[in-house]
Design a protein around this motif. Structure first.
Motif, PDB file in Angstrom:
ATOM      1  N   SER A   6       0.833  -1.195   0.000  1.00  0.00           N
ATOM      2  CA  SER A   6       0.000   0.000   0.000  1.00  0.00           C
ATOM      3  C   SER A   6       0.878   1.259   0.000  1.00  0.00           C
ATOM      4  O   SER A   6       2.001   1.243   0.512  1.00  0.00           O
ATOM      5  N   PRO A   7       0.375   2.339  -0.551  1.00  0.00           N
ATOM      6  CA  PRO A   7       1.137   3.597  -0.536  1.00  0.00           C
ATOM      7  C   PRO A   7       1.421   4.094   0.879  1.00  0.00           C
ATOM      8  O   PRO A   7       2.452   4.715   1.124  1.00  0.00           O
ATOM      9  N   ALA A   8       0.541   3.801   1.814  1.00  0.00           N
ATOM     10  CA  ALA A   8       0.763   4.228   3.201  1.00  0.00           C
ATOM     11  C   ALA A   8       1.974   3.515   3.795  1.00  0.00           C
ATOM     12  O   ALA A   8       2.790   4.131   4.501  1.00  0.00           O
ATOM     13  N   THR A  10       4.498   2.285   2.110  1.00  0.00           N
ATOM     14  CA  THR A  10       5.666   2.841   1.440  1.00  0.00           C
ATOM     15  C   THR A  10       6.062   4.170   2.072  1.00  0.00           C
ATOM     16  O   THR A  10       7.245   4.435   2.297  1.00  0.00           O
ATOM     17  N   LEU A  11       5.081   4.992   2.384  1.00  0.00           N
ATOM     18  CA  LEU A  11       5.353   6.279   3.032  1.00  0.00           C
ATOM     19  C   LEU A  11       5.989   6.073   4.408  1.00  0.00           C
ATOM     20  O   LEU A  11       6.936   6.778   4.774  1.00  0.00           O
ATOM     21  N   VAL A  12       5.482   5.113   5.154  1.00  0.00           N
ATOM     22  CA  VAL A  12       6.047   4.817   6.481  1.00  0.00           C
ATOM     23  C   VAL A  12       7.508   4.393   6.352  1.00  0.00           C
ATOM     24  O   VAL A  12       8.373   4.830   7.127  1.00  0.00           O
ATOM     25  N   GLU A  14       9.593   5.175   3.922  1.00  0.00           N
ATOM     26  CA  GLU A  14      10.389   6.331   3.510  1.00  0.00           C
ATOM     27  C   GLU A  14      10.635   7.291   4.673  1.00  0.00           C
ATOM     28  O   GLU A  14      11.749   7.805   4.839  1.00  0.00           O
ATOM     29  N   VAL A  15       9.622   7.520   5.486  1.00  0.00           N
ATOM     30  CA  VAL A  15       9.787   8.384   6.658  1.00  0.00           C
ATOM     31  C   VAL A  15      10.767   7.751   7.640  1.00  0.00           C
ATOM     32  O   VAL A  15      11.629   8.434   8.219  1.00  0.00           O
ATOM     33  N   THR A  16      10.671   6.451   7.814  1.00  0.00           N
ATOM     34  CA  THR A  16      11.579   5.739   8.717  1.00  0.00           C
ATOM     35  C   THR A  16      13.018   5.864   8.242  1.00  0.00           C
ATOM     36  O   THR A  16      13.926   6.124   9.039  1.00  0.00           O
ATOM     37  N   TYR A  61      11.859  -2.230   1.913  1.00  0.00           N
ATOM     38  CA  TYR A  61      11.428  -1.247   0.915  1.00  0.00           C
ATOM     39  C   TYR A  61      11.669  -1.749  -0.512  1.00  0.00           C
ATOM     40  O   TYR A  61      10.849  -1.528  -1.404  1.00  0.00           O
TER      41      TYR A  61
END
Length: 95
Positions: A6-8, A10-12, A14-16, A61
């Motif tokens: 999910s895009p969410a 993936t965002l988590v 990337e933020v990590t 990732y």
């Protein structure tokens, strides 16, 4: 077989990775500033742990489980290095 992510999630990831990179920079400042040898050893040990974390997150990732072997190798080298430096500091302070 690739599992859709999910895009969410993936965002988590990337933020990590961003936060781990920021932490690595801050720990590098502690490594440079010191002021004592044990502070620098702790900074090196923390840099090893952050590198392990970054490698593990990047493995998830990119869907590359082989990178976890790299993380295990970094963990072993980091641990042995910390033990070696700690033993050296213990011997030099005892004199």
């Amino acid at each position: 077989m690739s599992v859709p992510v999910s895009p969410a999630f993936t965002l988590v990831l990337e933020v990590t990775l961003g936060l781990l990179t920021l932490s690595l920079g801050l720990v590098f400042v502690r490594l440079v500033r010191g002021p004592t040898a044990p502070d620098r050893v702790m900074a090196l040990d923390m840099m090893g742990g952050l590198t392990i974390g970054m490698t593990a997150v990047y493995s998830v990732y990119t869907h590359e489980p082989h990178l976890l072997r790299v993380a295990a190798g970094i963990a072993l080298i980091s641990f042995l290095g910390t033990v070696a430096v700690a033993r050296y500091l213990e011997r030099t302070r005892g004199r």
